[in-house]
Structure formats: structure tokens, C-alpha cells
Design a protein around this motif. Structure first.
Motif, PDB file in Angstrom:
ATOM      1  N   THR A   1       4.073  13.258   4.372  1.00  0.00           N
ATOM      2  CA  THR A   1       5.021  12.279   3.826  1.00  0.00           C
ATOM      3  C   THR A   1       4.273  11.155   3.126  1.00  0.00           C
ATOM      4  O   THR A   1       3.288  10.629   3.653  1.00  0.00           O
ATOM      5  CB  THR A   1       5.891  11.680   4.955  1.00  0.00           C
ATOM      6  OG1 THR A   1       6.526  12.743   5.667  1.00  0.00           O
ATOM      7  CG2 THR A   1       6.940  10.745   4.397  1.00  0.00           C
ATOM      8  N   ARG A   2       4.756  10.794   1.960  1.00  0.00           N
ATOM      9  CA  ARG A   2       4.195   9.649   1.252  1.00  0.00           C
ATOM     10  C   ARG A   2       4.987   8.411   1.661  1.00  0.00           C
ATOM     11  O   ARG A   2       6.222   8.403   1.633  1.00  0.00           O
ATOM     12  CB  ARG A   2       4.248   9.861  -0.260  1.00  0.00           C
ATOM     13  CG  ARG A   2       3.482   8.807  -1.062  1.00  0.00           C
ATOM     14  CD  ARG A   2       3.226   9.296  -2.486  1.00  0.00           C
ATOM     15  NE  ARG A   2       2.588   8.255  -3.283  1.00  0.00           N
ATOM     16  CZ  ARG A   2       3.215   7.497  -4.184  1.00  0.00           C
ATOM     17  NH1 ARG A   2       4.509   7.675  -4.404  1.00  0.00           N
ATOM     18  NH2 ARG A   2       2.556   6.583  -4.866  1.00  0.00           N
TER      19      ARG A   2
ATOM     20  N   CYS B   1       8.450  10.033  -5.198  1.00  0.00           N
ATOM     21  CA  CYS B   1       8.802   8.846  -5.985  1.00  0.00           C
ATOM     22  C   CYS B   1       7.528   8.307  -6.621  1.00  0.00           C
ATOM     23  O   CYS B   1       6.797   7.518  -6.023  1.00  0.00           O
ATOM     24  CB  CYS B   1       9.467   7.792  -5.103  1.00  0.00           C
ATOM     25  SG  CYS B   1       9.917   6.285  -5.995  1.00  0.00           S
ATOM     26  N   ASP B   2       7.256   8.735  -7.839  1.00  0.00           N
ATOM     27  CA  ASP B   2       6.007   8.373  -8.505  1.00  0.00           C
ATOM     28  C   ASP B   2       5.954   6.903  -8.895  1.00  0.00           C
ATOM     29  O   ASP B   2       4.876   6.339  -9.101  1.00  0.00           O
ATOM     30  CB  ASP B   2       5.810   9.230  -9.760  1.00  0.00           C
ATOM     31  CG  ASP B   2       5.598  10.705  -9.430  1.00  0.00           C
ATOM     32  OD1 ASP B   2       5.156  10.983  -8.292  1.00  0.00           O
ATOM     33  OD2 ASP B   2       5.895  11.554 -10.287  1.00  0.00           O
TER      34      ASP B   2
ATOM     35  N   GLN C   1       0.848  -1.197   0.000  1.00  0.00           N
ATOM     36  CA  GLN C   1       0.000   0.000   0.000  1.00  0.00           C
ATOM     37  C   GLN C   1       0.881   1.244   0.000  1.00  0.00           C
ATOM     38  O   GLN C   1       1.944   1.260   0.634  1.00  0.00           O
ATOM     39  CB  GLN C   1      -0.888   0.012   1.253  1.00  0.00           C
ATOM     40  CG  GLN C   1      -1.908   1.143   1.303  1.00  0.00           C
ATOM     41  CD  GLN C   1      -2.704   1.108   2.596  1.00  0.00           C
ATOM     42  OE1 GLN C   1      -2.305   1.704   3.589  1.00  0.00           O
ATOM     43  NE2 GLN C   1      -3.824   0.393   2.590  1.00  0.00           N
ATOM     44  N   ALA C   2       0.453   2.272  -0.717  1.00  0.00           N
ATOM     45  CA  ALA C   2       1.085   3.586  -0.646  1.00  0.00           C
ATOM     46  C   ALA C   2       0.078   4.532   0.019  1.00  0.00           C
ATOM     47  O   ALA C   2      -1.103   4.536  -0.348  1.00  0.00           O
ATOM     48  CB  ALA C   2       1.453   4.086  -2.038  1.00  0.00           C
TER      49      ALA C   2
ATOM     50  N   TRP D   1      16.318  -0.024  -1.340  1.00  0.00           N
ATOM     51  CA  TRP D   1      16.704   0.572  -2.627  1.00  0.00           C
ATOM     52  C   TRP D   1      15.540   0.443  -3.589  1.00  0.00           C
ATOM     53  O   TRP D   1      14.957  -0.630  -3.746  1.00  0.00           O
ATOM     54  CB  TRP D   1      17.930  -0.145  -3.193  1.00  0.00           C
ATOM     55  CG  TRP D   1      18.444   0.480  -4.463  1.00  0.00           C
ATOM     56  CD1 TRP D   1      18.072   0.173  -5.734  1.00  0.00           C
ATOM     57  CD2 TRP D   1      19.430   1.510  -4.574  1.00  0.00           C
ATOM     58  NE1 TRP D   1      18.757   0.953  -6.638  1.00  0.00           N
ATOM     59  CE2 TRP D   1      19.604   1.787  -5.952  1.00  0.00           C
ATOM     60  CE3 TRP D   1      20.189   2.229  -3.646  1.00  0.00           C
ATOM     61  CZ2 TRP D   1      20.500   2.748  -6.424  1.00  0.00           C
ATOM     62  CZ3 TRP D   1      21.082   3.180  -4.110  1.00  0.00           C
ATOM     63  CH2 TRP D   1      21.235   3.433  -5.477  1.00  0.00           C
ATOM     64  N   PHE D   2      15.212   1.553  -4.224  1.00  0.00           N
ATOM     65  CA  PHE D   2      14.112   1.528  -5.194  1.00  0.00           C
ATOM     66  C   PHE D   2      14.261   2.692  -6.155  1.00  0.00           C
ATOM     67  O   PHE D   2      14.560   3.820  -5.741  1.00  0.00           O
ATOM     68  CB  PHE D   2      12.759   1.618  -4.487  1.00  0.00           C
ATOM     69  CG  PHE D   2      11.577   1.552  -5.421  1.00  0.00           C
ATOM     70  CD1 PHE D   2      11.219   0.350  -6.018  1.00  0.00           C
ATOM     71  CD2 PHE D   2      10.847   2.686  -5.727  1.00  0.00           C
ATOM     72  CE1 PHE D   2      10.147   0.283  -6.891  1.00  0.00           C
ATOM     73  CE2 PHE D   2       9.774   2.634  -6.592  1.00  0.00           C
ATOM     74  CZ  PHE D   2       9.414   1.429  -7.180  1.00  0.00           C
ATOM     75  N   ASP D   3      14.046   2.410  -7.428  1.00  0.00           N
ATOM     76  CA  ASP D   3      14.025   3.442  -8.462  1.00  0.00           C
ATOM     77  C   ASP D   3      15.287   4.305  -8.423  1.00  0.00           C
ATOM     78  O   ASP D   3      15.232   5.526  -8.515  1.00  0.00           O
ATOM     79  CB  ASP D   3      12.775   4.315  -8.322  1.00  0.00           C
ATOM     80  CG  ASP D   3      12.482   5.156  -9.575  1.00  0.00           C
ATOM     81  OD1 ASP D   3      12.812   4.679 -10.677  1.00  0.00           O
ATOM     82  OD2 ASP D   3      11.960   6.275  -9.424  1.00  0.00           O
TER      83      ASP D   3
END
Length: 360
Positions: free
Chosen positions: A265-266, A313-314, A243-244, A289-291
Motif C-alpha cells: 500500500t502506498r 494516486c500519482d 512523506q509518501a 479528500w484529494f485529487d
């Protein structure tokens, strides 16, 4: 959508690390440590690939590990050294599995010698040169050589010791252990000698002797407990975003309200937690680590979930996989953030993570 964590094992990276260590060891044999189920990655799997790469000796800790490894290797010839030695009542099973016990005490020597009953059985001898765990004290080894009847039915093929501070090249204990080992091993001139672990291989030629016993650097950890460009990541642990969500400024995240958002904050909630092997102590310095970037963990690690900052971070959407450890977030870095070591981090990865093997 992937619903659980995923552990990818890169056997080609394992082979590459073996080649690096073999080259660094000069002419010494590389005898991989595959104890604790191959440092959590699967002893049968890693030993099989390392056998293909030329390994013919392996080290395990428990008797059950040795029995399982012998079964897994099948008709592939290999020496399997049992670091626990001959524990009470274990001698018949050790012999039946074709294991070589590493004898750690005078009572263990007596037990294996008695079990031989007129035959000659191979054994290794462990000398404690300063770690004060298992092994004979140097003075006990001297006494032993004066009472060779205790070894009457034993063929001591190897003398070993273990370095306590190999990851710290300048630590004075390294030199002291080397001197003690060299002196005591000379009492057994017909036996091969083994002192170096992963870090010990890089301490210099004097430490390598006839056989080196690397563990962590086969599996992706640096020989000095920090990342090393020569060593490749073998294990990649990833987890999907469940979930975001947006956390308003001033609200907290997770158990104990240990983190409070200073701004809106997202946050991504990942399907991974300490039940999967992510240390609870990873808060507050842990990251994933992501994108193309490190994303800090937010709040305490719980049993099944962690929260990660994905503000701006879309690409972070449910189902996307984030890297917990791997080639972009090396195991030594992740371990240091949690105040632990690569050894502990790898061996704590739980069976719940779905396993994928590359490079078979």
C-alpha cells in the motif's frame, strides 16, 4: 512547501448561509449564536461579517465572550445576550459591557433585580421546556408572575427556550416543548419570544416566533446533522503531505498496530493530528479528500500525524494539500465518521492551523 495545517474561512459562504436561514425564518429576526469563539472560527470575524449582513443581536455563553465581542464590535450597535445569565459577582461587568443577561433561575433574577438598585435594566428570561439544563421550570415562571416585585427593576424584553431534538423533526419532544413554551411565554405578553435554533427554523412557522438563534448552520453544518444542499461549507481544513511511503503487505501503521496492510500500500503521512482538531476516533472510518476522491485514513490518528491511502494516486507528493473538512468533505460527513457532531469538530480546530480568510 506548507509545513502545517491550514484553515480557510469563507465569509461569503457564511453570508450565504445567513441569507438562507433568514429566508427560511420568514419575518423572524436572525440572532446568530457566536459562542465558543464563533464555533471555533473566530467570533469577532464572523460577527463582524454577520453584522454587515444585517444581524443586530448575538448570543454568547461566557461573560468573557460577551466582553470580547462588545469590544470587537466597537461602535456597531448590537444586542449581546449572555446565556450563562448572572453568575455570582458578575452583574457589574455584565452592565459595564452592555450585555443582556438571559436569566436562568430565581436567584439570578433576584441578583439582577438587586443590582439594578432603582434603575430599570433589560433582561431575557429562559424557560426550561424539557431539556433540563438551564432555565426556570414552567411552574417557577407561574410563581414569578404572582410575585412581580421580583421583576420590579427589570424590563423582560425576551423569553426564550431551547429545543433538545430540533434535528429530528418527528421527535415527540419538539411538539411538547412548543406547547409548553407557548403557554409560559404568554405570561409575559410584552416580551418577544425565541425558541428555534438552526434545526428549529425548519420545523415550521409555529416554532419561529419573533427571533431565531441559529448556530451550526451558519458555519456549514446541516440543520439535521447531515449535509444540506442549501448550506455552504464555511471552514476548509487542509494539511500537507510530509512523506509518501510504501507499506509492505502484512505490516502495520501507527500506534497500537491498529491497521495492517492487506496488500502492498502506498501511504501519505499528513502534518495534522488530534492536536489540530482531527478526532482520534476518526479511525477506522475517517477519510480525507484529494485529487477528486475520498482517501481513507489508515491507522490511528496521532497527535501530529495521520496516514492516508494514496495507492494508485500519482498526484500525492510531499507538499500537496489534502482536505480534512471543506466543500468536498462536508463537516457533517467528517463528524459522523468520527462518531461526533459538526459542533464538536469545528470547535476543536486548534490555533496551530494557519488561518486564511476569504471574502473580507
Amino acid at each position: 512547501m506548507t509545513e502545517t495545517s491550514r484553515l480557510t474561512l469563507d465569509l461569503d459562504a457564511l453570508a450565504s448561509n445567513h441569507a438562507v436561514l433568514r429566508a427560511a425564518a420568514g419575518g423572524a429576526e436572525i440572532a446568530p449564536a457566536v459562542k465558543a469563539d464563533g464555533y471555533g472560527l473566530g467570533a469577532a470575524l464572523v460577527a463582524g461579517r454577520l453584522w454587515d449582513e444585517g444581524a443586530r443581536s448575538f448570543y454568547v455563553a461566557r461573560l468573557s465572550e460577551g466582553v470580547a465581542l462588545r469590544r470587537a464590535l466597537g461602535d456597531r450597535a448590537a444586542a449581546i445576550y449572555l446565556l450563562d445569565g448572572v453568575t455570582p459577582g458578575s452583574a457589574p461587568a455584565i452592565e459595564a459591557a452592555g450585555l443582556t443577561p438571559v436569566l436562568n433561575s430565581l436567584p439570578q433574577i433576584e441578583a439582577w433585580n438587586s443590582h439594578a438598585r432603582g434603575r430599570v435594566l433589560d433582561a431575557a428570561l429562559h424557560i426550561d421546556t424539557g431539556m433540563n439544563r438551564l432555565g426556570l421550570r414552567p411552574e417557577e415562571a407561574v410563581v414569578l408572575t404572582g410575585a412581580m416585585d421580583r421583576l420590579k427593576f427589570l424590563n423582560i424584553t425576551l423569553v426564550i427556550s431551547h429545543l433538545a431534538c430540533a434535528g429530528e423533526p418527528d421527535h415527540p419532544l419538539n411538539a411538547r416543548q412548543l406547547a409548553r413554551f407557548t403557554e409560559v411565554a404568554a405570561l409575559f405578553p410584552n416580551a418577544r419570544r425565541s425558541l428555534a435554533n438552526s434545526g428549529g427554523i425548519f420545523l415550521g412557522e409555529d416554532f419561529r416566533f419573533d427571533q431565531c438563534r441559529p448556530g451550526i448552520s451558519l458555519y456549514g453544518g446541516g440543520p439535521r446533522d447531515v449535509p444540506d444542499a442549501r448550506i455552504k461549507a464555511v471552514a476548509t481544513l487542509e494539511a500537507p503531505i510530509l512523506q509518501a511511503r510504501v507499506v509492505p503487505r502484512g505490516e502495520s501503521i501507527g500506534y497500537g498496530a491498529a491497521f495492517t496492510a492487506q496488500d502492498t500500500t502506498r501511504v501519505a503521512i499528513l502534518a495534522v493530528g488530534y492536536a489540530d482538531g482531527v478526532p482520534r476516533a476518526a479511525h477506522p472510518r475517517g477519510a480525507v479528500w484529494f485529487d477528486g476522491a475520498r482517501r481513507p485514513m489508515m491507522g490511528r490518528v496521532s497527535m501530529d500525524l495521520i496516514a492516508v491511502d494514496i495507492t494508485d494516486c500519482d498526484a500525492a507528493r510531499p507538499g500537496a494539500m489534502m482536505q480534512i473538512i471543506g466543500p468536498d468533505l462536508l463537516v457533517d460527513e467528517a463528524a459522523a465518521a468520527a462518531g461526533t457532531t459538526a459542533y464538536e469538530l469545528l470547535t476543536r480546530i486548534a490555533p496551530r492551523a494557519r488561518r486564511v480568510v476569504e471574502g473580507r
